[in-house]
Design an enzyme around this catalytic site. Structure first.
Site, mmCIF file in Angstrom:
data_model
loop_
_atom_site.group_PDB
_atom_site.id
_atom_site.type_symbol
_atom_site.label_atom_id
_atom_site.label_comp_id
_atom_site.label_asym_id
_atom_site.label_seq_id
_atom_site.Cartn_x
_atom_site.Cartn_y
_atom_site.Cartn_z
ATOM 1 N N HIS A 87 35.782 43.886 50.533
ATOM 2 C CA HIS A 87 36.088 45.249 50.974
ATOM 3 C C HIS A 87 35.113 46.286 50.403
ATOM 4 O O HIS A 87 35.148 47.441 50.802
ATOM 5 C CB HIS A 87 37.553 45.576 50.699
ATOM 6 C CG HIS A 87 38.439 44.659 51.475
ATOM 7 N ND1 HIS A 87 38.537 44.735 52.851
ATOM 8 C CD2 HIS A 87 39.172 43.583 51.089
ATOM 9 C CE1 HIS A 87 39.336 43.752 53.281
ATOM 10 N NE2 HIS A 87 39.732 43.037 52.233
ATOM 11 N N ILE A 143 53.170 32.851 32.783
ATOM 12 C CA ILE A 143 52.328 32.439 31.657
ATOM 13 C C ILE A 143 53.076 31.317 30.924
ATOM 14 O O ILE A 143 54.260 31.456 30.625
ATOM 15 C CB ILE A 143 52.069 33.625 30.693
ATOM 16 C CG1 ILE A 143 51.444 34.811 31.440
ATOM 17 C CG2 ILE A 143 51.232 33.188 29.490
ATOM 18 C CD1 ILE A 143 50.042 34.645 31.940
ATOM 19 N N ARG A 193 40.413 35.156 60.799
ATOM 20 C CA ARG A 193 39.340 35.785 60.017
ATOM 21 C C ARG A 193 38.935 34.914 58.835
ATOM 22 O O ARG A 193 37.765 34.871 58.437
ATOM 23 C CB ARG A 193 39.835 37.160 59.543
ATOM 24 C CG ARG A 193 38.872 37.907 58.638
ATOM 25 C CD ARG A 193 39.397 39.329 58.386
ATOM 26 N NE ARG A 193 38.652 39.966 57.320
ATOM 27 C CZ ARG A 193 38.935 39.844 56.028
ATOM 28 N NH1 ARG A 193 39.981 39.114 55.642
ATOM 29 N NH2 ARG A 193 38.212 40.449 55.124
ATOM 30 N N TYR A 232 40.497 51.019 47.775
ATOM 31 C CA TYR A 232 40.398 49.751 47.041
ATOM 32 C C TYR A 232 38.951 49.221 47.057
ATOM 33 O O TYR A 232 38.384 48.895 46.011
ATOM 34 C CB TYR A 232 41.369 48.746 47.680
ATOM 35 C CG TYR A 232 41.125 47.310 47.280
ATOM 36 C CD1 TYR A 232 41.411 46.869 45.993
ATOM 37 C CD2 TYR A 232 40.605 46.385 48.196
ATOM 38 C CE1 TYR A 232 41.174 45.547 45.628
ATOM 39 C CE2 TYR A 232 40.378 45.072 47.835
ATOM 40 C CZ TYR A 232 40.658 44.661 46.551
ATOM 41 O OH TYR A 232 40.416 43.359 46.187
ATOM 42 N N LEU A 258 44.942 48.356 30.784
ATOM 43 C CA LEU A 258 43.527 48.755 30.705
ATOM 44 C C LEU A 258 43.352 50.274 30.831
ATOM 45 O O LEU A 258 42.282 50.799 30.526
ATOM 46 C CB LEU A 258 42.701 48.036 31.777
ATOM 47 C CG LEU A 258 42.693 46.502 31.708
ATOM 48 C CD1 LEU A 258 41.860 45.915 32.847
ATOM 49 C CD2 LEU A 258 42.177 45.996 30.362
ATOM 50 N N LEU A 275 45.006 35.533 41.370
ATOM 51 C CA LEU A 275 43.743 34.846 41.057
ATOM 52 C C LEU A 275 43.459 34.763 39.563
ATOM 53 O O LEU A 275 42.939 33.753 39.078
ATOM 54 C CB LEU A 275 42.581 35.516 41.803
ATOM 55 C CG LEU A 275 42.670 35.421 43.332
ATOM 56 C CD1 LEU A 275 41.453 36.051 43.996
ATOM 57 C CD2 LEU A 275 42.837 33.967 43.787
HETATM 58 C C1 15L Z 1 40.934 41.257 49.006
HETATM 59 O O1 15L Z 1 40.096 41.816 48.297
HETATM 60 C C2 15L Z 1 42.377 41.296 48.681
HETATM 61 O O2 15L Z 1 42.609 41.295 47.286
HETATM 62 C C3 15L Z 1 43.158 40.198 49.350
HETATM 63 O O3 15L Z 1 44.533 40.559 49.288
HETATM 64 C C4 15L Z 1 42.727 39.971 50.798
HETATM 65 O O4 15L Z 1 43.022 41.094 51.580
HETATM 66 C C5 15L Z 1 41.243 39.700 50.840
HETATM 67 O O5 15L Z 1 40.524 40.709 50.204
HETATM 68 C C6 15L Z 1 40.730 39.555 52.271
HETATM 69 O O6 15L Z 1 39.922 40.368 52.709
HETATM 70 O O7 15L Z 1 41.141 38.604 52.946
#
Ligand code: 15L
Length: 268
Positions: free
Chosen positions: A112, A40, A173, A135, A51, A14
């Site tokens: 998430h 790139i 989904r 995550y 970072l 992204l």
């Molecule tokens: C996310 O945050 C992930 O980066 C991506 O790989 C997907 O799993 C997405 O969510 C999702 O929930 O579809």
């Protein structure tokens, strides 16, 4: 816009997409950064930096007007990897931004961060965080971190709880969670330019009829999604998660059931 905008995660899916799409809508002073160089182009300004390294993070944020922060591990990983890359990396970035007087940060949050909400619950920008993974927890942390830096130091921020940003939806989904590349670009553009932003939570979703999210705050800020998952035939999409009964109950899908040792009944 000719002010300097830094994109972290510019070698990723992204971050890389935004590095190109923001240039296409008139950003003339973009700088990409990542811990490796991938996809790139020669004419794109790019700096290698990690970072986790605070000194390097201070260097890359000098003279920057806004940061589009997409540099992180994008899926579940070990607690240590998430802590170092997502939590410490993001904390370093905000602190470096404060020192260098960066004006605003667009934070790539994720569904998430709220994944343990049931699919029957409609959420908005005030809904409680409910992380479904290490995550997701790092994204919940980033949202509160950005709120703190906004309230305390006046660094404006927009957190986009991104659903599933892909060229096209792939599984059932996604009929609820999908966002197109151009709709995500539109939201990031609003985050960089909107005058009335202090700290915002918006949902990164296209105009999906089956959405679990009330995105009226994004609409108030001018978001007009042009795409919708509705135009895809849901019967042609995979039903992979249908094998996983728990995933079907919660918004985060398979992230909720992975390594699950809890009691589903207690997650109301
Ligand atoms: C996310 O945050 C992930 O980066 C991506 O790989 C997907 O799993 C997405 O969510 C999702 O929930 O579809």
């Amino acid at each position: 816009m000719n002010k300097k905008v830094l994109i972290t995660g510019a070698s990723g899916h992204l971050g890389g997409m935004l590095f190109n799409s923001l240039a296409n809508i008139g950003y003339t002073n973009l700088i990409g950064t990542d811990l490796r160089r991938k996809n790139i182009k020669k004419d794109q300004k790019f700096i290698l930096a990690n970072l986790k390294d605070f000194k390097a993070t201070i260097k890359i944020t000098k003279g920057i007007h806004a940061i589009v922060h997409f540099g992180a591990i994008p899926i579940e990983d070990t607690q240590q990897n998430i802590l170092l890359n997502n939590i410490i990396g993001t904390y370093n970035l905000f602190e470096a931004a404060r020192i260098n007087k960066v004006k605003r940060i667009i934070f790539a949050s994720s569904n998430h961060a709220i994944g343990f909400h049931r699919r029957t619950t409609k959420l908005n920008e005030f809904s409680n965080q409910r992380p479904d993974s290490h995550y997701g927890l790092s994204k919940a942390f980033g949202e509160e971190l950005s709120r703190f830096y906004a309230d305390k130091f006046n660094i404006k921020s927009m957190c986009i709880r991104i659903g599933s940003c892909l060229r096209v939806p792939k599984d059932r989904r996604h009929i609820s969670t999908w966002i197109s590349y151009s709709d995500l670009t539109q939201l990031v553009n609003i985050g960089i330019k909107h005058k009335a932003i202090h700290h915002e939570i918006v949902y990164g979703a296209s105009k999906n009829k089956k959405s679990w999210w009330n995105n009226s705050r994004a609409q108030q800020l001018g978001y007009r999604p042009a795409d919708s998952a509705d135009r895809f035939n849901s019967h042609l999409l995979t039903k992979n998660e249908y094998k996983d009964k728990m995933a079907l109950l919660f918004q985060g899908g398979v992230f909720t059931s992975a390594n699950f040792k809890g009691n589903i009944k207690n997650i109301k």
